[in-house]
Design a protein around this motif. Structure first.
Motif, PDB file in Angstrom:
ATOM      1  N   TRP A 114       0.894  -1.333  -0.091  1.00 49.87           N
ATOM      2  CA  TRP A 114      -0.186  -0.023  -0.035  1.00 49.87           C
ATOM      3  C   TRP A 114       0.795   1.086   0.013  1.00 49.87           C
ATOM      4  CZ3 TRP A 114      -4.837  -0.901  -1.149  1.00 49.87           C
ATOM      5  CH2 TRP A 114      -5.320  -2.243  -0.839  1.00 49.87           C
ATOM      6  N   GLY A 115       1.988   1.142   0.195  1.00 48.51           N
ATOM      7  CA  GLY A 115       2.643   2.373   0.334  1.00 48.51           C
ATOM      8  C   GLY A 115       2.774   3.487  -0.885  1.00 48.51           C
ATOM      9  N   ASN A 116       2.757   2.951  -1.904  1.00 50.23           N
ATOM     10  CA  ASN A 116       2.562   3.860  -3.133  1.00 50.23           C
ATOM     11  C   ASN A 116       1.161   4.086  -3.727  1.00 50.23           C
ATOM     12  OD1 ASN A 116       5.473   4.790  -3.272  1.00 50.23           O
ATOM     13  ND2 ASN A 116       5.825   2.501  -4.348  1.00 50.23           N
ATOM     14  N   VAL A 117       0.063   3.772  -3.171  1.00 50.83           N
ATOM     15  CA  VAL A 117      -1.308   3.573  -3.214  1.00 50.83           C
ATOM     16  C   VAL A 117      -1.911   5.002  -2.666  1.00 50.83           C
ATOM     17  CG1 VAL A 117      -3.431   2.639  -3.320  1.00 50.83           C
ATOM     18  CG2 VAL A 117      -1.439   1.115  -3.486  1.00 50.83           C
ATOM     19  N   PRO A 118      -2.464   5.996  -3.566  1.00 48.99           N
ATOM     20  CA  PRO A 118      -3.346   7.061  -3.180  1.00 48.99           C
ATOM     21  C   PRO A 118      -4.412   6.613  -2.239  1.00 48.99           C
ATOM     22  CG  PRO A 118      -3.147   6.943  -5.390  1.00 48.99           C
ATOM     23  CD  PRO A 118      -2.590   5.757  -5.252  1.00 48.99           C
ATOM     24  N   LEU A 119      -4.647   7.352  -1.050  1.00 49.35           N
ATOM     25  CA  LEU A 119      -5.909   7.021  -0.047  1.00 49.35           C
ATOM     26  C   LEU A 119      -7.129   6.718  -0.788  1.00 49.35           C
ATOM     27  CD1 LEU A 119      -4.865   9.744   2.604  1.00 49.35           C
ATOM     28  CD2 LEU A 119      -4.682   7.083   2.814  1.00 49.35           C
ATOM     29  N   LYS A 120      -7.364   7.253  -1.865  1.00 47.50           N
ATOM     30  CA  LYS A 120      -8.704   7.424  -2.335  1.00 47.50           C
ATOM     31  C   LYS A 120      -8.636   5.900  -3.182  1.00 47.50           C
ATOM     32  CE  LYS A 120      -7.088   9.896  -6.758  1.00 47.50           C
ATOM     33  NZ  LYS A 120      -7.715  11.136  -7.469  1.00 47.50           N
ATOM     34  N   ALA A 121      -7.468   5.012  -3.531  1.00 44.49           N
ATOM     35  CA  ALA A 121      -7.538   3.937  -4.232  1.00 44.49           C
ATOM     36  C   ALA A 121      -7.549   2.723  -3.338  1.00 44.49           C
ATOM     37  CB  ALA A 121      -6.194   3.839  -5.053  1.00 44.49           C
ATOM     38  N   VAL A 122      -7.826   2.990  -1.860  1.00 47.46           N
ATOM     39  CA  VAL A 122      -7.808   1.877  -1.017  1.00 47.46           C
ATOM     40  C   VAL A 122      -9.365   1.453  -0.881  1.00 47.46           C
ATOM     41  CG1 VAL A 122      -7.303   0.993   1.378  1.00 47.46           C
ATOM     42  CG2 VAL A 122      -5.881   2.600   0.504  1.00 47.46           C
ATOM     43  N   GLU A 126     -10.334  -4.519  -2.389  1.00 44.46           N
ATOM     44  CA  GLU A 126      -8.590  -4.816  -2.404  1.00 44.46           C
ATOM     45  C   GLU A 126      -8.138  -5.022  -1.172  1.00 44.46           C
ATOM     46  OE1 GLU A 126      -6.509  -4.648  -5.113  1.00 44.46           O
ATOM     47  OE2 GLU A 126      -8.313  -4.182  -6.409  1.00 44.46           O
ATOM     48  N   VAL A 127      -8.601  -4.632  -0.204  1.00 37.92           N
ATOM     49  CA  VAL A 127      -8.274  -4.758   1.198  1.00 37.92           C
ATOM     50  C   VAL A 127      -8.269  -6.170   1.438  1.00 37.92           C
ATOM     51  CG1 VAL A 127      -8.289  -4.465   3.751  1.00 37.92           C
ATOM     52  CG2 VAL A 127      -8.289  -2.350   2.238  1.00 37.92           C
ATOM     53  N   PHE A 162      -2.740  -1.238   9.749  1.00 37.22           N
ATOM     54  CA  PHE A 162      -3.498  -0.572   8.494  1.00 37.22           C
ATOM     55  C   PHE A 162      -4.709   0.188   8.774  1.00 37.22           C
ATOM     56  CE2 PHE A 162      -4.870  -0.683   3.716  1.00 37.22           C
ATOM     57  CZ  PHE A 162      -4.212   0.366   3.445  1.00 37.22           C
ATOM     58  N   SER A 163      -5.573  -0.166   9.437  1.00 31.67           N
ATOM     59  CA  SER A 163      -6.940   0.263   9.838  1.00 31.67           C
ATOM     60  C   SER A 163      -6.670   1.508  10.588  1.00 31.67           C
ATOM     61  CB  SER A 163      -7.845  -0.426  10.531  1.00 31.67           C
ATOM     62  OG  SER A 163      -8.990   0.084  10.863  1.00 31.67           O
ATOM     63  N   LEU A 164      -5.592   1.459  11.837  1.00 31.00           N
ATOM     64  CA  LEU A 164      -5.312   2.543  12.470  1.00 31.00           C
ATOM     65  C   LEU A 164      -4.563   3.638  11.688  1.00 31.00           C
ATOM     66  CD1 LEU A 164      -3.845   0.641  15.508  1.00 31.00           C
ATOM     67  CD2 LEU A 164      -5.900   1.760  15.548  1.00 31.00           C
ATOM     68  N   ILE A 165      -3.907   3.406  10.798  1.00 28.21           N
ATOM     69  CA  ILE A 165      -3.182   4.251   9.685  1.00 28.21           C
ATOM     70  C   ILE A 165      -4.326   5.073   8.862  1.00 28.21           C
ATOM     71  CG2 ILE A 165      -1.867   4.572   7.671  1.00 28.21           C
ATOM     72  CD1 ILE A 165      -0.149   2.244   8.680  1.00 28.21           C
ATOM     73  N   PRO A 179     -11.958   2.575   4.735  1.00 29.79           N
ATOM     74  CA  PRO A 179     -12.578   1.273   4.092  1.00 29.79           C
ATOM     75  C   PRO A 179     -12.446   0.233   4.915  1.00 29.79           C
ATOM     76  CG  PRO A 179     -10.428   2.067   3.011  1.00 29.79           C
ATOM     77  CD  PRO A 179     -11.056   3.375   4.134  1.00 29.79           C
ATOM     78  N   MET A 180     -11.677   0.050   6.076  1.00 32.31           N
ATOM     79  CA  MET A 180     -11.524  -1.120   6.982  1.00 32.31           C
ATOM     80  C   MET A 180     -12.589  -1.118   7.702  1.00 32.31           C
ATOM     81  SD  MET A 180      -8.514  -2.649   6.291  1.00 32.31           S
ATOM     82  CE  MET A 180      -8.174  -3.564   7.576  1.00 32.31           C
ATOM     83  N   GLU A 181     -13.602  -0.337   7.904  1.00 28.96           N
ATOM     84  CA  GLU A 181     -15.028  -0.417   8.598  1.00 28.96           C
ATOM     85  C   GLU A 181     -15.801  -1.721   8.078  1.00 28.96           C
ATOM     86  OE1 GLU A 181     -16.947   3.294   8.608  1.00 28.96           O
ATOM     87  OE2 GLU A 181     -15.245   4.069   9.774  1.00 28.96           O
ATOM     88  N   ARG A 182     -15.715  -1.779   6.849  1.00 27.34           N
ATOM     89  CA  ARG A 182     -16.335  -2.942   6.240  1.00 27.34           C
ATOM     90  C   ARG A 182     -15.672  -4.200   5.983  1.00 27.34           C
ATOM     91  NH1 ARG A 182     -19.150  -0.605   0.989  1.00 27.34           N
ATOM     92  NH2 ARG A 182     -19.764  -2.706   1.209  1.00 27.34           N
ATOM     93  N   VAL A 183     -14.460  -4.399   6.293  1.00 25.56           N
ATOM     94  CA  VAL A 183     -13.655  -5.573   6.115  1.00 25.56           C
ATOM     95  C   VAL A 183     -13.474  -6.271   7.576  1.00 25.56           C
ATOM     96  CG1 VAL A 183     -11.145  -6.436   5.830  1.00 25.56           C
ATOM     97  CG2 VAL A 183     -12.218  -4.434   4.492  1.00 25.56           C
ATOM     98  N   LYS A 184     -13.745  -7.541   7.237  1.00 26.76           N
ATOM     99  CA  LYS A 184     -13.821  -8.432   8.505  1.00 26.76           C
ATOM    100  C   LYS A 184     -12.174  -8.985   8.635  1.00 26.76           C
ATOM    101  CE  LYS A 184     -16.112 -12.399  10.684  1.00 26.76           C
ATOM    102  NZ  LYS A 184     -17.129 -13.364  10.406  1.00 26.76           N
ATOM    103  N   LEU A 185     -11.560  -8.671   9.828  1.00 22.96           N
ATOM    104  CA  LEU A 185     -10.277  -9.324   9.855  1.00 22.96           C
ATOM    105  C   LEU A 185     -10.134 -10.671  10.187  1.00 22.96           C
ATOM    106  CD1 LEU A 185      -8.918  -6.402  11.978  1.00 22.96           C
ATOM    107  CD2 LEU A 185      -8.703  -6.768   9.490  1.00 22.96           C
TER     108      LEU A 185
END
Length: 388
Positions: A114-122, A126-127, A162-165, A179-185
């Motif tokens: 994810w380092g070179n990915v824009p925030l809007k593209a997360v 993909e997560v 990643f969610s904290l970031i 976007p991590m709000e809708r991802v089940k870890l």
């Protein structure tokens, strides 16, 4: 707050027409209408539109978002994830060991993907794919870990960091939602079941230790339940012989081959009781030492390291004592041994919680449920009525 600019305007402007109604220098060029507003930081922002109604609608939406505290900077989503990491780390108020864990997950799992990915593209999809791929592994990977994939626990940790970031991006109004709000870890991996020793095994193990301090350290771990870092960070002044208590107020952490002192887990100091026979054993170590000197140290006077003591001292001693599964044993099993002995001796959950330094009794019950189950089995016998 940033300095105020003079003559800032908020509204919709006609870029093709001057104030007196005559054509402007850019008449007929580009988009005609421009929405202008001042964001919550005091910065003037504009955006151009082809139609006036679109510009006005956008301005209305921006105003409503600011009133509802949901405003997002237009260019915020263009920021790369890597640019947000330093701000995330700078805002952490955690122990050094926790910080090391976060940095490890960032360097090994988050930055490569994810380092070179824009925030809007997360995106959510993909997560989810990333979390799955981490656990599946890559047959062409360079290392065994890359080929085998991460455990569910390690993947869960990377996802949580990643969610904290991304929470920082939301707080700074760079993106509207995490976007991590809708991802089940991934589920937490099954914790390793502790391998406790019996009282006889513990003493047999101590008798096989190569040095006196190793023997005392083994007994101390098995009869007090201290974590490894807490035990090796004990100083001579921490031993209260009158009350038979150990003052646990510091611990040693390990990272990158170095050792550092910090506060115990949850930053809570505590007093831990020790059995009477340990007083004589501890006297041998404290005699002649300055109050601030460590009880346990290596031949160079440096703190003992668990990563060295486990294979060099503990496992060979387990083999010599005839205790099975030596290669599968951990130092932490001596803490499990203490819990087992304490429960057999009649300790209740609250006593065990305090001695072990758990934040609440739920942690104690969850961690040592199997030991309480053994104790539970004899409950019926304890309720047997007296004979008449």
């Amino acid at each position: 707050m940033s300095p105020q600019r003079r003559n800032r305007r908020a509204g919709v402007e006609d870029l093709w027409t001057r104030g007196d109604g005559t054509p402007s220098a850019r008449h007929g060029q580009g988009q005609r209408w421009r929405a202008r507003w001042v964001d919550p930081s005091g910065r003037e922002v504009t955006k151009a539109f082809r139609r006036k109604t679109d510009a006005q609608q956008h301005l209305d939406n921006v105003t409503a978002a600011m009133v509802a505290d949901q405003y997002v900077a237009p260019e915020g989503g263009d920021l790369l994830v890597r640019n947000l990491v330093p701000k995330f780390l700078a805002g952490l108020d955690v122990k050094r060991s926790t910080m090391q864990g976060y940095k490890s997950a960032i360097d090994a799992q988050i930055m490569p993907r994810w380092g070179n990915v824009p925030l809007k593209a997360v995106t959510v999809s993909e997560v989810r794919a990333w979390l799955t791929a981490m656990q599946r592994g890559d047959p062409d990977g360079k290392t065994k870990r890359e080929r085998d994939g991460l455990t569910s626990g390690s993947a869960r940790k990377a996802g949580r960091v990643f969610s904290l970031i991304l929470d920082v991006a939301v707080d700074d109004k760079l993106i509207a939602r995490n976007p991590m709000e809708r991802v089940k870890l991934p589920r937490e991996g099954q914790p390793r079941k502790g391998k406790s020793l019996t009282r006889d095994e513990l003493h047999a193990l101590a008798a096989q230790m190569p040095a006196e301090q190793d023997r005392v350290l083994t007994l101390l771990l098995g009869y007090t339940g201290l974590r490894w870092g807490e035990a090796v960070a004990l100083q001579a002044s921490a031993v209260d012989y009158r009350r038979r208590r150990l003052h646990v107020h510091r611990t040693y952490g390990e990272a990158g081959g170095s050792t550092y002192a910090e506060t115990p887990k949850d930053h809570e100091a505590r007093w831990v009781p020790f059995p009477p026979f340990l007083a004589d054993e501890l006297h041998k170590l404290t005699e002649g030492k300055a109050s601030g000197a460590d009880l346990f140290s290596n031949t160079r006077g440096r703190p003992l390291q668990g990563t060295n003591w486990l294979p060099r001292v503990l496992r060979p001693a387990l083999d010599r004592a005839g205790i099975p599964d030596a290669e599968d044993r951990r130092i932490h099993d001596l803490r499990h041994t203490y819990a087992s002995l304490a429960i057999q001796a009649g300790a209740n959950v609250k006593q065990l919680q305090r001695a072990l330094g758990h934040a609440d009794a739920t942690i104690t019950l969850n961690t040592y449920a199997d030991l309480f189950e053994d104790d539970y089995a004899g409950l019926g016998d304890l309720l047997e009525p007296p004979a008449y």
